[in-house]
Design an enzyme around this catalytic site. Structure first.
Site, PDB file in Angstrom:
ATOM      1  N   ASP A 239       9.960  -2.358  -1.614  1.00 46.10           N
ATOM      2  CA  ASP A 239       9.471  -2.384  -0.233  1.00 46.10           C
ATOM      3  C   ASP A 239      10.117  -3.507   0.560  1.00 46.10           C
ATOM      4  O   ASP A 239      10.640  -3.285   1.664  1.00 46.10           O
ATOM      5  CB  ASP A 239       7.944  -2.565  -0.213  1.00 46.10           C
ATOM      6  CG  ASP A 239       7.206  -1.316  -0.659  1.00 46.10           C
ATOM      7  OD1 ASP A 239       7.841  -0.259  -0.796  1.00 46.10           O
ATOM      8  OD2 ASP A 239       5.979  -1.407  -0.896  1.00 46.10           O
ATOM      9  N   ASP A 252       5.116  -5.959  -2.223  1.00 45.56           N
ATOM     10  CA  ASP A 252       4.735  -4.552  -2.314  1.00 45.56           C
ATOM     11  C   ASP A 252       3.531  -4.328  -1.405  1.00 45.56           C
ATOM     12  O   ASP A 252       2.474  -4.931  -1.606  1.00 45.56           O
ATOM     13  CB  ASP A 252       4.390  -4.200  -3.767  1.00 45.56           C
ATOM     14  CG  ASP A 252       4.513  -2.712  -4.036  1.00 45.56           C
ATOM     15  OD1 ASP A 252       5.204  -2.026  -3.274  1.00 45.56           O
ATOM     16  OD2 ASP A 252       3.904  -2.234  -5.018  1.00 45.56           O
ATOM     17  N   LYS A 254       0.524  -2.134  -0.011  1.00 43.97           N
ATOM     18  CA  LYS A 254      -0.348  -1.068  -0.471  1.00 43.97           C
ATOM     19  C   LYS A 254      -1.439  -0.809   0.569  1.00 43.97           C
ATOM     20  O   LYS A 254      -1.879  -1.728   1.264  1.00 43.97           O
ATOM     21  CB  LYS A 254      -1.005  -1.428  -1.811  1.00 43.97           C
ATOM     22  CG  LYS A 254      -0.028  -1.663  -2.954  1.00 43.97           C
ATOM     23  CD  LYS A 254       0.713  -0.389  -3.322  1.00 43.97           C
ATOM     24  CE  LYS A 254       1.662  -0.622  -4.482  1.00 43.97           C
ATOM     25  NZ  LYS A 254       2.455   0.595  -4.800  1.00 43.97           N
TER      26      LYS A 254
END
Length: 333
Positions: A239, A252, A254
């Site tokens: 990412d 990352d 989420k």
């Protein structure tokens, strides 16, 4: 005449010797003869005990120790010596996967960084290498698979099969829109509040959720870029790689509808981040190395996101766990 009959009886079967007692005779006729009514005339030779001549006192303590000790008299040292004599030295056990460290000791970092200030973005190409997501899905623990299936069946009962498919489709779409919005924020250097006005209402809550985290993110080096670990043969799509509070991290992003205040609530996400870190450090396309990770859980209702920072020790811990999952996948395939 009587003497002749007696000699004849001696030559017959011993069992008939008892008839002699019925023969009339006089002791005066056989003054030196003593008769018996036993069924056998010959006595067997007495057996000789081979232990009669052993010095019992001398071996008394030895016999007592052997007969009274109920457990093995061997020690670990004697057992190892015996095994070594019978089977040879023990063979060295092979590691589950190649002992590849998280940090690449052979990677040379250039003194001058790349001239372009734009984050690196390498497209993901189809290869025979499995992705990190695929490996984690196929090596999921039975307990985690059970809870995931139970959640799926519960949602199908509430929404129906078609409704559940539409629900999961919207979840993936929200995730894509959220990542696209973050990318535009990092490239245009606009704030989350400004991007919030331009983006879909469906992700406005997520952008509001991560606003306080974005204030600590700087020096973005990678955005939605492919990474490959040539030695361990796996790939993934990272990412973001940027500095978070002065530490270079694989980040990352989420999304979640339920709060996840602790790192353990993110299930296999720490293993995913560790896998990406190891891949970047062993990928020649990246002229830097990373030792930290960050998992940011954003919420649809706009509540403040939970950032879970992973220091080098924690990343190494999850890197070892990732290697075990990778080995399990290799064994299955």
């Amino acid at each position: 005449l009587v003497r002749m009959k007696f000699l004849q009886l001696l030559s017959r079967k011993p069992g008939k010797l008892g008839m002699l007692c019925q023969i009339p005779f006089c002791q005066n006729q056989f003054p030196y003869l003593c008769l018996t009514t036993s069924s056998c005339l010959y006595s067997k030779k007495k057996k000789v005990n081979s232990y009669e001549h052993v010095d019992q006192e001398k071996y008394k303590n030895l016999v007592f120790s052997v007969t009274s000790y109920k457990t093995s008299a061997q020690t670990p040292e004697t057992i190892f010596e015996e095994d070594n004599l019978l089977y040879g030295p023990p063979g060295k056990c092979k590691p589950p996967v190649k002992a590849v460290p998280l940090i690449n000791p052979n990677k040379r970092i250039p003194i001058l960084s790349s001239e372009s200030n734009l984050p690196k973005k390498i497209p993901l190409q189809k290869t025979k290498m499995p992705s990190v997501t695929r490996i984690l899905q196929q090596t999921m623990s039975p307990q985690q698979a059970f809870y995931l299936e139970r959640w799926k069946q519960k949602m199908i009962q509430e929404l129906g099969k078609d409704g559940f498919e539409e629900y999961t489709k919207n979840l993936f779409l929200q995730g894509e829109l959220f990542h696209t919005a973050l990318e535009s924020i990092f490239l245009s250097e606009q704030t989350a509040t400004e991007a919030q006005r331009e983006e879909d209402v469906a992700i406005s809550g997520f952008l509001s959720s991560v606003q306080h985290v974005l204030e600590d993110v700087s020096e973005v080096k990678v955005l939605e870029s492919a990474v490959q670990h040539q030695t361990l043969q796996y790939l993934g799509l990272v990412d973001c790689v940027a500095e978070y509070r002065g530490q270079l991290c694989v980040i990352d992003w989420k999304t979640s509808e339920k709060p996840k205040p602790f790192l353990k609530n993110t299930f296999d996400n720490p293993l995913q981040v560790a896998a990406y870190i190891g891949a970047i450090n062993h990928d020649a396309n990246y002229d830097f190395q990373v030792s930290c990770g960050l998992i940011v859980v954003a919420y649809k209702n706009g509540s403040p996101a939970h950032p879970h920072f992973m220091d080098p020790n924690l990343c190494s811990h999850y890197w070892n766990k990732w290697l075990l999952r990778l080995k399990e996948y290799m064994d299955k395939n």
